[in-house]
Design a protein around this motif. Structure first.
Motif, PDB file in Angstrom:
ATOM      1  N   GLY A  34       0.813  -1.222   0.000  1.00 55.56           N
ATOM      2  CA  GLY A  34       0.000   0.000   0.000  1.00 55.56           C
ATOM      3  C   GLY A  34       0.844   1.269   0.000  1.00 55.56           C
ATOM      4  O   GLY A  34       0.330   2.347  -0.262  1.00 55.56           O
ATOM      5  N   HIS A  35       2.126   1.122   0.305  1.00 58.34           N
ATOM      6  CA  HIS A  35       2.973   2.322   0.389  1.00 58.34           C
ATOM      7  C   HIS A  35       4.011   2.362  -0.728  1.00 58.34           C
ATOM      8  O   HIS A  35       5.022   3.043  -0.589  1.00 58.34           O
ATOM      9  CB  HIS A  35       3.597   2.434   1.777  1.00 58.34           C
ATOM     10  N   HIS A  36       3.787   1.631  -1.823  1.00 56.70           N
ATOM     11  CA  HIS A  36       4.697   1.822  -2.960  1.00 56.70           C
ATOM     12  C   HIS A  36       4.304   3.117  -3.674  1.00 56.70           C
ATOM     13  O   HIS A  36       3.137   3.524  -3.661  1.00 56.70           O
ATOM     14  CB  HIS A  36       4.727   0.596  -3.885  1.00 56.70           C
ATOM     15  N   LYS A  93       2.759  14.065   0.945  1.00 57.84           N
ATOM     16  CA  LYS A  93       3.601  13.306   1.872  1.00 57.84           C
ATOM     17  C   LYS A  93       2.746  12.351   2.711  1.00 57.84           C
ATOM     18  O   LYS A  93       1.643  12.678   3.115  1.00 57.84           O
ATOM     19  CB  LYS A  93       4.324  14.301   2.790  1.00 57.84           C
ATOM     20  N   CYS A  94       3.278  11.155   2.920  1.00 54.39           N
ATOM     21  CA  CYS A  94       2.576  10.149   3.737  1.00 54.39           C
ATOM     22  C   CYS A  94       3.342   9.950   5.040  1.00 54.39           C
ATOM     23  O   CYS A  94       4.543  10.186   5.097  1.00 54.39           O
ATOM     24  CB  CYS A  94       2.493   8.833   2.977  1.00 54.39           C
ATOM     25  N   PHE A  95       2.662   9.445   6.082  1.00 54.64           N
ATOM     26  CA  PHE A  95       3.341   9.185   7.359  1.00 54.64           C
ATOM     27  C   PHE A  95       4.414   8.111   7.219  1.00 54.64           C
ATOM     28  O   PHE A  95       5.286   7.968   8.069  1.00 54.64           O
ATOM     29  CB  PHE A  95       2.321   8.815   8.445  1.00 54.64           C
ATOM     30  N   CYS A  96       4.366   7.327   6.119  1.00 53.26           N
ATOM     31  CA  CYS A  96       5.369   6.266   5.931  1.00 53.26           C
ATOM     32  C   CYS A  96       6.736   6.833   5.579  1.00 53.26           C
ATOM     33  O   CYS A  96       7.735   6.130   5.629  1.00 53.26           O
ATOM     34  CB  CYS A  96       4.915   5.264   4.869  1.00 53.26           C
ATOM     35  N   GLY A  97       6.771   8.092   5.171  1.00 54.11           N
ATOM     36  CA  GLY A  97       8.045   8.703   4.792  1.00 54.11           C
ATOM     37  C   GLY A  97       8.096   9.069   3.320  1.00 54.11           C
ATOM     38  O   GLY A  97       8.821   9.972   2.910  1.00 54.11           O
ATOM     39  N   GLY A 130       3.558  10.597  -2.227  1.00 57.31           N
ATOM     40  CA  GLY A 130       2.752  10.054  -3.316  1.00 57.31           C
ATOM     41  C   GLY A 130       2.686   8.538  -3.365  1.00 57.31           C
ATOM     42  O   GLY A 130       2.610   7.938  -4.437  1.00 57.31           O
ATOM     43  N   CYS A 131       2.695   7.897  -2.171  1.00 51.44           N
ATOM     44  CA  CYS A 131       2.538   6.439  -2.170  1.00 51.44           C
ATOM     45  C   CYS A 131       1.074   6.101  -2.500  1.00 51.44           C
ATOM     46  O   CYS A 131       0.197   6.968  -2.512  1.00 51.44           O
ATOM     47  CB  CYS A 131       2.959   5.841  -0.836  1.00 51.44           C
ATOM     48  N   TRP A 132       0.835   4.817  -2.768  1.00 49.56           N
ATOM     49  CA  TRP A 132      -0.500   4.380  -3.217  1.00 49.56           C
ATOM     50  C   TRP A 132      -1.561   4.757  -2.191  1.00 49.56           C
ATOM     51  O   TRP A 132      -2.603   5.300  -2.511  1.00 49.56           O
ATOM     52  CB  TRP A 132      -0.471   2.867  -3.466  1.00 49.56           C
TER      53      TRP A 132
HETATM   54 ZN   LIG Z   1       2.771   5.793   2.549  1.00 50.43          ZN
END
Ligand SMILES: [Zn+2]
Length: 321
Positions: A169-171, A179-183, A186-188
């Motif tokens: 889900g975070h590719h 920006k996502c909390f994953c770092g 624009g992740c999925w």
């Molecule tokens: Zn993410």
């Protein structure tokens, strides 16, 4: 008396722990839900209080389904450690880190208990009883508040190094995206989860518009069905992001089946044509026709059925029904 125990041998207690709600149910050997209960998670009340409610819900479900449990499976929003049963640092479960629902429920019920990440649980349910039956390779993607995915390869749940769950889900879909909390940017998940639809739609309609107050992914889809041009535009946008992610999975894994589930996919019919068109366009080097792309057939009970599949896979091995 003996026959009663044999008849109940396959009744699995199943628990789905999410950030918003906890569901508990009883699932039989064919993946059918015999009883279902749910409660708000209210994570801030603590792990022990949640376990007490699960205990009560399962006992109540056992009573109404008139069965005896053979074990309990859990699907839990992650990260979790399926080997130890411990919960990791989970955004939606503050203060629950290192709590262990496997040990807790095993002690309460005197039964064997197994747990997986909820997306892995959903993938196992599809492999056992859904679109992945009798298939060797399957990717199950759940699109809701976030995007979680589980991968089944050669008939088994794929695990990464040190037992880790790959975070498909975070590719990254668009490296200039939000920006996502994953770092990542624009992740999925940050582009295609339900709340992303709501956020984009908010920016597309005037501030004073009464629609602003009631926006959800479902409301946007309902609006699109009435022919609302702005909502139809958002559905197309969401379908495009979903399609790019699915196409990447087809190119990377060329799996036999990709199953899409989760709340956003309750409107799968609106997104599927775009998703499939993008797969045809983007996946020129693999036989994309050989990959079946479908929405889940397990219904809204899917996550609980997934939890039961976790128990079956852990303690009974994969079995054709
Ligand atoms: Zn993410």
């Amino acid at each position: 008396m003996g026959s009663l125990i044999v008849a109940n041998e396959q009744a699995i207690g199943a628990v789905d722990i999410g950030g918003t709600k906890i569901a508990a149910g009883i699932v039989d050997a064919n993946g059918c839900l015999l009883a279902y209960r749910e409660t708000p998670t209210t994570a801030q009340e603590g792990f022990g209080a949640a376990m007490d409610r699960i205990h009560a819900m399962l006992n109540d479900a056992v009573g109404s389904a008139k069965v005896e449990l053979c074990g309990i499976g859990i699907g839990c929003t992650g990260p979790v450690d399926p080997r130890t049963g411990a919960i990791g640092e989970v955004e939606f479960l503050p203060g629950w880190k290192d709590c262990n629902p496997v040990q807790h429920l095993a002690a309460l019920f005197h039964l064997r208990v197994a747990m997986e990440n909820d997306a892995d649980a959903a993938a196992l349910a599809e492999a056992e009883w859904g679109a992945g039956r009798n298939k060797q390779s399957l990717i199950c993607v759940m699109v809701g508040t976030g995007i979680g995915a589980g991968v089944v390869l050669d008939g088994s749940l794929y695990r990464g190094a040190a037992g880790s769950h790959p975070e498909i889900g975070h590719h990254v879909i668009d490296c200039s995206g939000p920006k996502c909390f994953c770092g990542a940017k624009g992740c999925w998940e940050v582009l295609a989860r339900g709340p992303a639809m709501v956020e984009r739609m908010r920016n597309r309609i005037p501030r004073g518009d009464p629609k602003q107050g009631t926006l959800t992914a479902k409301a946007i889809c309902d609006l699109a069905r009435t022919g609302d041009a702005v909502a139809m535009g958002e559905v197309e946008c969401e379908g495009t992001y979903l399609g790019i992610g699915v196409a990447n999975l087809v190119t990377l894994f060329a799996p036999e089946v990709i199953v899409l589930g989760g709340n956003v996919m309750l409107s799968a019919d609106l997104f599927m044509p775009t998703i499939k068109a993008i797969v045809r366009r983007n996946c020129g080097l693999v036989d994309s026709e050989a990959t079946t792309i479908t929405s889940t057939s397990l219904g809204s009970g899917g996550p609980v059925i997934g939890a039961a599949a976790v128990w079956r896979r852990s303690f009974q091995g994969a079995r054709a029904p």
